[in-house]
Design a protein around this motif. Structure first.
Motif, short mmCIF file in Angstrom:
data_model
loop_
_atom_site.label_atom_id
_atom_site.label_comp_id
_atom_site.label_asym_id
_atom_site.label_seq_id
_atom_site.Cartn_x
_atom_site.Cartn_y
_atom_site.Cartn_z
N ASN A 1 0.85 -1.13 0.13
CA ASN A 1 -0.01 -0.01 0.05
C ASN A 1 0.86 1.26 0.08
O ASN A 1 1.74 1.37 0.74
CB ASN A 1 -0.91 -0.14 1.35
CG ASN A 1 -2.04 1.05 1.28
OD1 ASN A 1 -1.76 2.10 0.90
ND2 ASN A 1 -2.97 0.76 1.95
N HIS A 2 0.62 2.05 -0.87
CA HIS A 2 1.45 3.49 -1.05
C HIS A 2 0.50 4.69 -0.95
O HIS A 2 0.97 5.78 -1.34
CB HIS A 2 2.38 3.52 -2.35
CG HIS A 2 3.37 4.39 -2.29
ND1 HIS A 2 4.16 4.54 -1.31
CD2 HIS A 2 3.80 5.16 -3.34
CE1 HIS A 2 5.22 5.43 -1.80
NE2 HIS A 2 5.03 5.87 -2.89
N THR A 3 -0.50 4.36 -0.23
CA THR A 3 -1.59 5.67 0.00
C THR A 3 -2.38 5.83 -1.38
O THR A 3 -2.12 5.32 -2.54
CB THR A 3 -1.18 7.13 0.44
OG1 THR A 3 -0.61 7.69 -0.81
CG2 THR A 3 -0.25 6.67 1.83
N TYR A 4 -3.46 6.45 -1.27
CA TYR A 4 -4.38 6.80 -2.43
C TYR A 4 -3.89 8.18 -3.33
O TYR A 4 -3.88 7.80 -4.35
CB TYR A 4 -5.69 6.97 -1.78
CG TYR A 4 -6.81 7.09 -2.90
CD1 TYR A 4 -7.63 5.88 -3.43
CD2 TYR A 4 -6.98 8.22 -3.54
CE1 TYR A 4 -8.44 6.02 -4.45
CE2 TYR A 4 -8.05 8.46 -4.56
CZ TYR A 4 -8.84 7.35 -5.11
OH TYR A 4 -9.57 7.60 -6.03
N LEU B 1 -2.04 15.07 7.33
CA LEU B 1 -3.52 14.95 7.16
C LEU B 1 -4.19 14.69 8.47
O LEU B 1 -3.78 14.25 9.47
CB LEU B 1 -3.84 13.68 6.42
CG LEU B 1 -3.31 13.61 5.06
CD1 LEU B 1 -3.52 12.32 4.22
CD2 LEU B 1 -3.54 14.92 4.23
N ARG B 2 -5.54 14.83 8.51
CA ARG B 2 -6.38 14.57 9.77
C ARG B 2 -6.69 13.26 9.67
O ARG B 2 -6.59 12.47 8.55
CB ARG B 2 -7.74 15.25 9.65
CG ARG B 2 -7.50 16.69 9.49
CD ARG B 2 -9.14 17.57 9.83
NE ARG B 2 -9.86 17.14 8.73
CZ ARG B 2 -9.92 17.63 7.58
NH1 ARG B 2 -9.35 18.80 7.34
NH2 ARG B 2 -10.89 17.45 6.45
N PRO B 3 -6.65 12.59 10.91
CA PRO B 3 -7.05 10.89 11.10
C PRO B 3 -8.05 10.34 10.13
O PRO B 3 -7.67 9.30 9.49
CB PRO B 3 -7.63 10.72 12.52
CG PRO B 3 -7.34 12.10 13.02
CD PRO B 3 -7.14 13.20 12.24
N GLY B 4 -9.15 11.12 9.83
CA GLY B 4 -9.91 10.53 8.68
C GLY B 4 -9.51 10.49 7.54
O GLY B 4 -9.85 9.48 6.73
N GLN B 5 -8.76 11.32 7.20
CA GLN B 5 -7.97 11.42 5.58
C GLN B 5 -6.92 10.35 5.69
O GLN B 5 -6.79 9.74 4.77
CB GLN B 5 -7.47 12.83 5.52
CG GLN B 5 -8.46 13.95 5.17
CD GLN B 5 -7.76 15.31 5.33
OE1 GLN B 5 -7.21 15.64 6.00
NE2 GLN B 5 -8.16 16.11 4.30
N ILE B 6 -6.31 10.14 6.86
CA ILE B 6 -5.18 9.26 6.99
C ILE B 6 -6.04 7.77 6.62
O ILE B 6 -5.31 7.02 5.93
CB ILE B 6 -4.17 9.21 7.97
CG1 ILE B 6 -3.79 10.48 8.14
CG2 ILE B 6 -3.56 7.77 8.32
CD1 ILE B 6 -3.11 10.70 9.70
N ALA B 7 -6.90 7.57 7.30
CA ALA B 7 -7.82 6.16 7.03
C ALA B 7 -8.22 6.10 5.82
O ALA B 7 -8.04 4.84 5.15
CB ALA B 7 -8.92 6.37 8.02
N PHE B 8 -8.64 7.09 5.25
CA PHE B 8 -9.09 6.90 3.68
C PHE B 8 -7.89 6.55 2.92
O PHE B 8 -8.05 5.69 1.92
CB PHE B 8 -9.84 8.18 3.41
CG PHE B 8 -9.84 8.23 1.82
CD1 PHE B 8 -11.02 7.81 1.19
CD2 PHE B 8 -8.94 8.77 0.82
CE1 PHE B 8 -11.29 7.74 0.07
CE2 PHE B 8 -9.32 8.71 -0.74
CZ PHE B 8 -10.61 8.07 -1.06
N GLU B 9 -6.74 7.34 3.10
CA GLU B 9 -5.47 6.92 2.21
C GLU B 9 -5.11 5.76 2.36
O GLU B 9 -4.95 5.03 1.35
CB GLU B 9 -4.34 7.72 2.64
CG GLU B 9 -4.44 9.35 2.30
CD GLU B 9 -4.54 9.63 0.88
OE1 GLU B 9 -3.74 8.75 -0.02
OE2 GLU B 9 -5.30 10.70 0.49
#
Ligand SMILES: [Zn+2]
Length: 287
Positions: A115-118, A126-134
């Motif tokens: 996984n290399h993020t989105y 990033l905010r926690p929700g954004q990190i989770a999405f990535e």
């Protein structure tokens, strides 16, 4: 000296140590061993290898460049790890569908996916929700395409120091993977320059380790067979001196069942994620 000039017996001996018990590329994925477990790969060789090289390719998949690399890896009987970016495989455009098929082909040929993020972003910004999405969206997309959720994680630019991004990776039990040999293929535009950098890095890191390249760059793909020539020549020199040559391995050989290897099987260290003063600091913002 080119490999073809080596004495046949020496060449066979070299192949035996360089290609330890790998499945034949194209014959399907090898038996899977879980890489989960809160470990991290700091880029150095596993202790049982005196010298090693493990090739990793980031930022793909890219339909224009990755297929040729897959053929070259097959030709050299090398299994590698591809750290893929989610946005490249998310959508209904023809290239998105082609790149999802490419993911399946990477797995079919026995390579690993990470996984290399989105969006290829610095997670710590990033905010926690954004990190989770990535992380999660990319993991979902790979799982939907291949049937397997990536267990290896490489943060863009190798930047995985912020507590909330480290925590997000640890909470998902992913194994972060760094590198030792940086070909700097993101800052040059020729296969010869990539190869020259690899040769120089091999002098600076005489025991090898994880190699960072990018399958999105055509010159990186063209450099791969040249790099293999460098390795063959170096191995011939090492063997002639009675020293261990570089074994070419993949990242699954860096991860151990907990307790099996006290040095490399340690739980993720949140304060020192790269684990060793011999590792390089986080890199510039280009990869
Ligand atoms: Zn990258």
């Amino acid at each position: 000296m080119s490999p073809s000039r080596l004495a046949p017996s020496l060449l066979l001996a070299l192949l035996a140590v360089v290609l330890p018990a790998q499945a034949t590329p194209g014959s399907g994925a090898p038996a899977r061993r879980s890489l989960l477990g809160g470990q991290h790969i700091d880029g150095r060789c596993p202790p049982r290898f005196r010298r090693c090289l493990a090739f990793t390719f980031d930022d793909g998949p890219e339909i224009l460049t990755t297929p040729r690399l897959l053929d070259m890896l097959d030709e050299h009987h090398v299994h590698a790890t591809f750290f893929v970016v989610g946005h490249r495989i998310d959508g209904d455009a023809p290239h998105h569908r082609a790149q999802r098929n490419l993911l399946r082909e990477i797995v079919r040929r026995g390579h690993l996916l990470g996984n290399h993020t989105y969006h290829h972003v610095v997670l710590g910004n990033l905010r926690p929700g954004q990190i989770a999405f990535e992380i999660d969206r990319t993991g979902d997309l790979v799982a939907q395409s291949t049937g397997h959720r990536p267990e290896l994680m490489r943060a863009p630019f190798g930047m995985l120091t912020a507590p909330r991004s480290l925590g997000a990776v640890a909470a998902r039990n992913l194994t972060p993977a760094y590198w030792m040999i940086d070909t700097h293929d993101w800052e040059v535009t020729s296969a010869e320059a990539v190869t020259a950098r690899f040769r120089q890095e091999l002098l600076e890191h005489p025991y090898g380790g994880v190699v960072l390249m990018h399958d999105t760059r055509p010159w990186s793909v063209r450099a791969f067979p040249l790099i293999m020539q460098v390795v063959a020549r170096r191995n011939a020199q090492l063997v002639a001196r009675g020293e261990a040559p570089f074994a070419i391995i993949n990242l699954d050989q860096f991860v151990f069942p907990r307790g099996e290897d006290p040095l490399r099987g340690a739980p993720l260290n949140l304060r020192h994620p790269r684990g060793s003063s011999t590792s390089r600091p986080p890199h510039s913002l280009s990869r």
